[in-house]
Design a protein around this motif. Sequence first.
Motif, short mmCIF file in Angstrom:
data_model
loop_
_atom_site.label_atom_id
_atom_site.label_comp_id
_atom_site.label_asym_id
_atom_site.label_seq_id
_atom_site.Cartn_x
_atom_site.Cartn_y
_atom_site.Cartn_z
N LYS A 1 -1.57 5.40 3.93
CA LYS A 1 -1.91 4.02 4.10
C LYS A 1 -0.81 3.30 4.58
O LYS A 1 -0.85 2.12 5.31
CB LYS A 1 -3.01 3.44 3.03
CG LYS A 1 -3.35 1.93 3.33
CD LYS A 1 -4.10 1.75 2.00
CE LYS A 1 -5.61 2.25 1.77
NZ LYS A 1 -6.20 1.84 0.99
N PHE B 1 0.84 -1.24 0.08
CA PHE B 1 0.01 -0.15 -0.01
C PHE B 1 0.91 1.17 -0.06
O PHE B 1 0.24 2.24 -0.17
CB PHE B 1 -0.95 -0.08 1.18
CG PHE B 1 -1.83 -1.15 1.02
CD1 PHE B 1 -2.88 -0.84 0.02
CD2 PHE B 1 -2.10 -2.27 2.05
CE1 PHE B 1 -3.86 -1.77 -0.02
CE2 PHE B 1 -3.15 -3.02 1.96
CZ PHE B 1 -3.91 -2.89 0.76
N TRP C 1 -0.04 1.02 8.14
CA TRP C 1 0.37 -0.45 7.99
C TRP C 1 1.48 -0.80 8.79
O TRP C 1 1.90 -1.72 9.69
CB TRP C 1 0.16 -1.15 6.79
CG TRP C 1 -1.12 -1.36 6.22
CD1 TRP C 1 -1.94 -0.91 5.17
CD2 TRP C 1 -2.02 -2.57 6.86
NE1 TRP C 1 -3.13 -1.11 5.13
CE2 TRP C 1 -3.32 -2.79 5.95
CE3 TRP C 1 -1.84 -3.59 7.78
CZ2 TRP C 1 -4.24 -3.41 6.33
CZ3 TRP C 1 -2.83 -4.30 7.97
CH2 TRP C 1 -4.11 -4.31 7.26
#
Length: 360
Positions: free
Chosen positions: A104, A39, A108
Motif C-alpha cells: 500500500k 500506509f 501511494w
Amino acid sequence: MSLAAATNENLANISNTLIYSSMAVYTLAFFAHIAEWVFGSRSKVGRTAAALAGSASADSTVKAQATQNAGGTAVLDRPRIITRSAAGTRDVPDGPGAAGGTFKGDLWGRIAVSLTVVAFAVQAGGVVARAASVQRAPWGNMYEFSITFSTVAVGAYLTLLALRKNVRWIGLLLVTTVLLDLGIATTTLYTDSDQLVPALHSYWLWIHVSTAIICGAVFYLGAVGTLLYLFRDSYENKLAGGGTPGKFAASVLERLPSAKSLDTFSYRINAAVFPLWTFTIIAGAIWAGDAWGRYWGWDPKEVWSFITWVAYACYLHARATAGWKGRKAAYLALIAFGCWLFNYYGVNIFVTGKHSYAGV
C-alpha cells in the motif's frame, strides 16, 4: 492594444494559470506522499512480512542454484543489496524507503511520483509560456527565477528517479519546498511581464543565470540529504548506545537510507555541481566586464557568490580531511547552502546593488 501586445498578455495569463494549476497538482502529490509514509509504516506485521519475503527469496535462490548445478535452467532475479557501511564502525542497512516495504505504501508512492511528473510538466509549460510572453529568457526578476528554480529542482529529482537511484525519500520534502517556493513567488515576488533593464540584454543571460539556477537546484537536493543525514546519524547513535527512539522517530528514520549512504549522496551531489558553480561565477565576471566595464566590483551579489563558493570549497575540503568527516562536514554543507539562500533572497530583497532586479 496591438495584436503582439494582446498575444503577449494572453501568454502571460496562460503562464499564470499553468503555475497555479501545477500548485494544485503538487498539493495532490503532497498528500499522496503523506499517505505513502503513513500506509508504509513499519509495523510489526510489516516487518514480519518483509522478513518472511526475504527468507523466501533466499530459499528460492538456493533452490535455483541447486537446479543449475543439477543441469537444469533457472532464471535468477538480481539480488538487492541494501547494506552500506555507515560512519564509524557501524554496519547499518539502508531503510526500505518512504513506502516502508509495504504494498500500500509503495502504491501511494507511485501515485505521488506520477502526480509530481504531471505537476512538473505543467509548471515547465508555465515557465515556457512566461518566456514566450516576454520573448526572452524567463529570468529577469525573482518571480521568474523562483518558478524556474523549483522546476529545475523537480526535474533533477525526477532524473535521479529515472536513473533508478534510491531517492524517493526526497519526494515529500521536495514537494513541500516547491509549494512554499511557488506560494512565495505568486504572492510576494510576482512581477508583471516586462522587458529587461539594458544591462541584461546579453547572451550571457542564458549562460550565467541558467547555470546559477541549475547549481541552486542541485545544491538544494544536497542540502536535503545532509539534513536527513544528521537526523539519521543521531538515530543510529542512539540505537548504538542502547537507547530507544520515540515511535514517530523510529517509524520515519528507520525507513531512510543509512547515515553513510545519505552522507555519500550529499557529498557526491555537492562535489558534482561545485565546478559548475565555479563556472557560474566566472561567467558572471565576464558578463560584468561586458556590461559595466569591470570584471569584479565587490557588488553584494558578487561578494556573496564568492562567499558561497568558499563555503562549499571548505565543505569539500573538510570531507577529505579525516578529522572533519561526518557531522562537522555536514554542518559546513548546511552553512554553505544557507549562504546560497541569502545570496538569492537576502541580497536581492534587502541589499541594494547592481544586481537589484528583484522587482518587489
